[in-house]
Design a protein around this motif. Structure first.
Motif, mmCIF file in Angstrom:
data_model
loop_
_atom_site.group_PDB
_atom_site.id
_atom_site.type_symbol
_atom_site.label_atom_id
_atom_site.label_comp_id
_atom_site.label_asym_id
_atom_site.label_seq_id
_atom_site.Cartn_x
_atom_site.Cartn_y
_atom_site.Cartn_z
ATOM 1 N N UNK A 43 0.730 -1.056 0.011
ATOM 2 C CA UNK A 43 -0.045 -0.121 0.172
ATOM 3 C C UNK A 43 0.698 1.118 0.006
ATOM 4 N N UNK A 44 1.928 1.274 0.874
ATOM 5 C CA UNK A 44 2.645 2.585 0.858
ATOM 6 C C UNK A 44 3.342 2.722 -0.290
ATOM 7 N N UNK A 45 4.000 1.651 -0.743
ATOM 8 C CA UNK A 45 4.715 1.674 -2.151
ATOM 9 C C UNK A 45 4.050 2.077 -3.419
ATOM 10 N N UNK A 46 2.543 1.632 -3.528
ATOM 11 C CA UNK A 46 1.863 2.205 -4.223
ATOM 12 C C UNK A 46 1.317 3.851 -4.573
ATOM 13 N N UNK A 47 1.300 3.943 -3.048
ATOM 14 C CA UNK A 47 0.990 5.626 -2.721
ATOM 15 C C UNK A 47 2.070 6.476 -3.270
ATOM 16 N N UNK A 48 3.339 6.063 -2.796
ATOM 17 C CA UNK A 48 4.622 6.749 -3.094
ATOM 18 C C UNK A 48 4.703 6.791 -4.728
ATOM 19 N N UNK A 49 4.566 5.596 -5.350
ATOM 20 C CA UNK A 49 4.695 5.671 -6.716
ATOM 21 C C UNK A 49 3.821 6.503 -7.210
ATOM 22 N N UNK A 50 2.443 6.550 -6.839
ATOM 23 C CA UNK A 50 1.528 7.461 -7.467
ATOM 24 C C UNK A 50 1.687 9.063 -7.596
ATOM 25 N N UNK A 51 2.433 9.326 -6.175
ATOM 26 C CA UNK A 51 2.736 10.590 -6.138
ATOM 27 C C UNK A 51 4.111 11.012 -6.866
ATOM 28 N N UNK A 52 4.726 10.110 -6.901
ATOM 29 C CA UNK A 52 6.274 10.057 -7.689
ATOM 30 C C UNK A 52 5.754 10.654 -9.235
ATOM 31 N N UNK A 53 4.921 9.613 -9.876
ATOM 32 C CA UNK A 53 4.774 9.618 -11.079
ATOM 33 C C UNK A 53 3.943 10.999 -11.599
ATOM 34 N N UNK A 54 3.084 11.510 -10.553
ATOM 35 C CA UNK A 54 2.326 12.664 -10.647
ATOM 36 C C UNK A 54 3.279 13.928 -10.640
ATOM 37 N N UNK A 55 4.563 13.564 -10.318
ATOM 38 C CA UNK A 55 5.537 14.798 -9.957
ATOM 39 C C UNK A 55 6.758 14.523 -11.041
ATOM 40 N N UNK A 56 6.744 13.326 -12.039
ATOM 41 C CA UNK A 56 7.826 13.148 -12.541
ATOM 42 C C UNK A 56 9.047 12.893 -12.020
ATOM 43 N N UNK B 165 6.629 21.588 -4.518
ATOM 44 C CA UNK B 165 6.481 20.051 -4.747
ATOM 45 C C UNK B 165 6.312 19.219 -3.589
ATOM 46 N N UNK B 166 6.748 19.583 -2.417
ATOM 47 C CA UNK B 166 6.703 18.921 -1.240
ATOM 48 C C UNK B 166 5.378 19.264 -0.578
ATOM 49 N N UNK B 167 4.740 20.421 -0.660
ATOM 50 C CA UNK B 167 3.377 20.307 -0.478
ATOM 51 C C UNK B 167 2.391 19.258 -0.918
ATOM 52 N N UNK B 168 2.678 19.337 -2.436
ATOM 53 C CA UNK B 168 1.867 18.328 -3.092
ATOM 54 C C UNK B 168 2.122 16.458 -2.683
ATOM 55 N N UNK B 169 3.495 16.543 -2.336
ATOM 56 C CA UNK B 169 3.826 15.153 -2.066
ATOM 57 C C UNK B 169 3.464 14.587 -0.598
ATOM 58 N N UNK B 170 3.276 15.604 0.360
ATOM 59 C CA UNK B 170 2.747 15.568 1.689
ATOM 60 C C UNK B 170 1.359 15.115 1.596
ATOM 61 N N UNK B 171 0.643 15.210 0.476
ATOM 62 C CA UNK B 171 -0.677 14.762 0.640
ATOM 63 C C UNK B 171 -0.895 13.279 0.655
ATOM 64 N N UNK B 172 0.230 12.519 0.440
ATOM 65 C CA UNK B 172 0.276 11.076 0.359
ATOM 66 C C UNK B 172 -0.314 10.490 1.777
ATOM 67 N N UNK B 173 0.074 10.989 2.846
ATOM 68 C CA UNK B 173 -0.523 10.758 4.336
ATOM 69 C C UNK B 173 -1.812 10.639 4.158
ATOM 70 N N UNK B 174 -2.470 11.554 3.437
ATOM 71 C CA UNK B 174 -3.938 11.884 3.620
ATOM 72 C C UNK B 174 -4.808 10.560 3.174
ATOM 73 N N UNK B 175 -4.062 9.662 2.469
ATOM 74 C CA UNK B 175 -4.773 8.588 2.265
ATOM 75 C C UNK B 175 -4.727 7.534 3.423
ATOM 76 N N UNK B 176 -3.985 7.726 4.310
ATOM 77 C CA UNK B 176 -3.770 6.619 5.738
ATOM 78 C C UNK B 176 -4.816 7.301 6.843
ATOM 79 N N UNK B 177 -4.715 8.731 6.901
ATOM 80 C CA UNK B 177 -5.644 9.325 8.008
ATOM 81 C C UNK B 177 -6.804 8.638 8.193
ATOM 82 N N UNK B 178 -7.848 8.656 7.000
ATOM 83 C CA UNK B 178 -8.895 8.076 7.260
ATOM 84 C C UNK B 178 -9.050 6.696 7.957
ATOM 85 N N UNK B 179 -8.251 5.882 7.517
ATOM 86 C CA UNK B 179 -7.921 4.502 7.953
ATOM 87 C C UNK B 179 -7.576 4.576 9.578
ATOM 88 N N UNK B 180 -6.602 5.069 9.966
ATOM 89 C CA UNK B 180 -6.153 5.104 11.132
ATOM 90 C C UNK B 180 -7.284 5.955 12.137
#
Length: 198
Positions: free
Chosen positions: A28-41, A112-127
């Motif tokens: 899950x974490x790897x998929x989220x990182x890959x998604x954010x990385x790809x969006x920012x090339x 770019x970091x502001x955009x990348x930090x959004x990856x934690x938002x996918x985990x927050x609702x679960x937690x």
């Protein structure tokens, strides 16, 4: 040796179940990182490096320390840093020794970091769906696992239990730097004031 990825092995072996569960979470974490990385090339490693450099002190952001942190070779880190500099996310700042430099996040990198930090938002609702007791239990188990992997030299951390300011006695855990007792929720795995026990 048991194959923890075999569902038949998992049925009868709790350790195999835990290993398989950790693998699923890492996916899950790897998929989220890959998604954010790809969006920012960027590559996943470039993404992780940029986030780390932006939030850690200079002495932790050398090529050698970054290679240790992410368990990759220095050459791999150097290549990623070179690309991040070329793309304008990082800038090198020369030091007195010409063989060394420090890294600074540029204004473009900060955006770019502001955009990348959004990856934690996918985990927050679960937690957020866990009770406070469940969150604390999860954190306690994670700390124990991380401490054991660190003891084996597999991952570096700057956690309370390896800090010279930390003390554990009959009353519980205590931080001499903060001059305060520490509950489970207060323990850290990446403390900026960490000083390794000598």
């Amino acid at each position: 040796m048991n194959n923890a990825f075999d569902p038949h092995e998992q049925a009868a072996d709790l350790n195999a179940k835990i290993i398989a569960g950790l693998e699923r979470l890492s996916t899950v974490f790897r998929a989220v990182i890959q998604q954010q990385a790809k969006a920012n090339q960027l590559t996943p490693l470039q993404t992780q490096l940029l986030l780390f450099i932006a939030s850690h002190r200079e002495h932790l952001c050398t090529v050698t320390r970054l290679a240790e942190e992410f368990v990759v070779t220095k050459a791999t880190v150097s290549d990623s840093i070179r690309v991040l500099v070329e793309k304008g996310y990082l800038a090198k700042q020369a030091k007195a020794d010409p063989r060394t430099f420090s890294l600074m996040v540029t204004p473009k990198g900060k955006d770019t970091i502001i955009q990348l930090q959004q990856l934690t938002q996918l985990f927050e609702p679960v937690l957020a769906n866990l009770t406070q007791a469940e969150q604390q239990t999860t954190w306690q188990v994670l700390i124990q696992l991380i401490a054991r992997f660190q003891a084996q030299g597999m991952i570096p951390t700057r956690m309370c239990m390896t800090c010279q300011h930390f003390e554990k006695n009959k009353q519980g855990a205590y931080c001499h730097l903060l001059k305060s007792p520490l509950a489970i929720k207060d323990l850290r795995i990446d403390c900026p004031e960490h000083e390794l026990i000598k």
